[in-house]
Design an enzyme around this catalytic site. Structure first.
Site, PDB file in Angstrom:
ATOM      1  N   ARG A   1      -5.585  -3.459  -8.158  1.00 23.67           N
ATOM      2  CA  ARG A   1      -5.108  -4.803  -7.855  1.00 23.67           C
ATOM      3  C   ARG A   1      -4.668  -5.464  -9.153  1.00 23.67           C
ATOM      4  O   ARG A   1      -5.315  -5.331 -10.201  1.00 23.67           O
ATOM      5  CB  ARG A   1      -6.205  -5.638  -7.185  1.00 23.67           C
ATOM      6  CG  ARG A   1      -6.487  -5.230  -5.749  1.00 23.67           C
ATOM      7  CD  ARG A   1      -5.325  -5.609  -4.833  1.00 23.67           C
ATOM      8  NE  ARG A   1      -5.591  -5.360  -3.429  1.00 23.67           N
ATOM      9  CZ  ARG A   1      -5.194  -4.277  -2.784  1.00 23.67           C
ATOM     10  NH1 ARG A   1      -4.553  -3.326  -3.431  1.00 23.67           N
ATOM     11  NH2 ARG A   1      -5.438  -4.136  -1.494  1.00 23.67           N
TER      12      ARG A   1
ATOM     13  N   GLU B   1       2.359 -11.329  -8.430  1.00 24.27           N
ATOM     14  CA  GLU B   1       3.050 -10.335  -7.623  1.00 24.27           C
ATOM     15  C   GLU B   1       3.602 -10.994  -6.365  1.00 24.27           C
ATOM     16  O   GLU B   1       2.854 -11.702  -5.691  1.00 24.27           O
ATOM     17  CB  GLU B   1       2.071  -9.216  -7.248  1.00 24.27           C
ATOM     18  CG  GLU B   1       2.712  -8.021  -6.606  1.00 24.27           C
ATOM     19  CD  GLU B   1       1.713  -6.891  -6.368  1.00 24.27           C
ATOM     20  OE1 GLU B   1       1.645  -6.428  -5.207  1.00 24.27           O
ATOM     21  OE2 GLU B   1       1.019  -6.485  -7.317  1.00 24.27           O
TER      22      GLU B   1
ATOM     23  N   HIS C   1       4.373  -1.972  -6.437  1.00 26.28           N
ATOM     24  CA  HIS C   1       3.284  -1.857  -5.462  1.00 26.28           C
ATOM     25  C   HIS C   1       3.654  -0.881  -4.342  1.00 26.28           C
ATOM     26  O   HIS C   1       3.620  -1.229  -3.149  1.00 26.28           O
ATOM     27  CB  HIS C   1       2.942  -3.230  -4.883  1.00 26.28           C
ATOM     28  CG  HIS C   1       1.532  -3.297  -4.372  1.00 26.28           C
ATOM     29  ND1 HIS C   1       0.792  -4.463  -4.397  1.00 26.28           N
ATOM     30  CD2 HIS C   1       0.709  -2.358  -3.822  1.00 26.28           C
ATOM     31  CE1 HIS C   1      -0.407  -4.235  -3.880  1.00 26.28           C
ATOM     32  NE2 HIS C   1      -0.472  -2.962  -3.520  1.00 26.28           N
TER      33      HIS C   1
END
Length: 306
Positions: A224, A250, A269
């Protein structure tokens, strides 16, 4: 068990339980009817939108909900939205191969400077320089769970040595506790971060942690984004390199300095959502729904309902 399930993918008809009505919802605008009948809800998976959005906000409109199923491993974003009586299950194991494969690709790309050669090919430029290697590297895996173990299985054949770190030490499994992290960092050439985001892991890698790493070490984050302090990474100015599939913030704004930071490679991602994930997720959902309809214990329960 009766009721209605709302899931992302159509079930295999041979495995579909007769006692459970199953409707499809793949994300986007939420259904407006029938939500009061939903007892089992699988939150649609999208690698680019894994936070709180319409697909999670809709939980508040399901008064008879008993189970929320994620097909992601992380679940911290959903916990605040769940009534106490709702059971939460995650997708532990579904992303292991895909995420570990991507972590290995990031390591190799960074060590062998593949982005540089892609630019040189585009510019028709031939100019070799000495390369780093993954062989003989000391790899520190931070967050040694099922994904961490999958990363280990992939890097060991590259003639690396691996050190395992988890939230707590597991001496019988040769796993160090995170309280030993500062002692381990000076001896790491590559750090692979696969931890979930919790209050204890937020900002786990900050200025002190980066400063403890040797010059030219590589930090790979497929966990993360907020586990890594972006400002602390930028302050390294290339002394410690990074290969990031997740960032903080993000999505990364177009003018963010991380895009152009020296020694930083970024992918958007995508580690967990490769082709291998989707058939595994559908097979898992078939089995989980069959268990739910039959009143059998569910797998991957991360928070049982009160």
């Amino acid at each position: 068990m009766g009721g209605r399930a709302l899931v992302q993918w159509e079930q295999n008809r041979e495995n579909a339980p007769d006692s459970l009505e199953v409707d499809l919802y793949a994300g986007g605008p939420a259904p407006t009817r029938g939500l009061d009948e939903v007892t089992f809800y699988q939150v649609p998976y999208s690698p680019s939108t894994q936070g709180v959005d319409e697909s999670t906000d809709v939980i508040a409109r399901m008064p008879n909900l008993e189970v929320v199923q994620l097909v992601s491993a992380g679940y911290e974003q959903v916990l605040p939205l769940l009534p106490d009586h709702v059971t939460l299950c995650n997708g532990r194991g579904l992303h292991d191969a895909s995420t570990a494969e991507h972590a290995l690709a990031l390591m190799l790309a960074a060590q062998r400077d593949l982005p540089r050669w892609a630019v040189d090919q585009r510019d028709h430029r031939w100019g070799s320089v000495p390369q780093r290697s993954l062989a003989d590297c000391r790899v520190l895996i931070v967050g040694y769970g099922s994904i961490g173990a999958a990363v280990e299985r992939r890097v060991l054949p590259f003639e690396t040595t691996v050190t395992r770190v988890a939230s707590r030490a597991r001496p019988g499994e040769d796993v160090h506790g995170v309280d030993e992290l500062h002692d381990l960092l000076p001896h790491a050439d590559v750090v692979v971060i696969v931890t979930p985001l919790t209050e204890s892991t937020r900002g786990l890698f900050g200025t002190r942690e980066f400063d403890l790493l040797p010059d030219d070490a590589l930090v790979v984050n497929v966990g993360r984004g907020p586990v890594v302090d972006t400002g602390a990474l930028l302050a390294q100015n290339g002394r410690v390199r990074a290969a990031l599939d997740v960032t903080d913030p993000e999505p990364l704004p177009v003018d963010h300095p991380l895009w152009d930071a020296p020694g930083v490679h970024i992918t958007p991602h995508v580690a967990g959502g490769a082709a291998s994930f989707y058939p595994r997720a559908r097979t898992f959902m078939d089995a989980q729904l069959s268990r739910w309809a039959a009143g059998e214990p569910l797998t991957n329960v991360v928070r049982p309902g009160a």
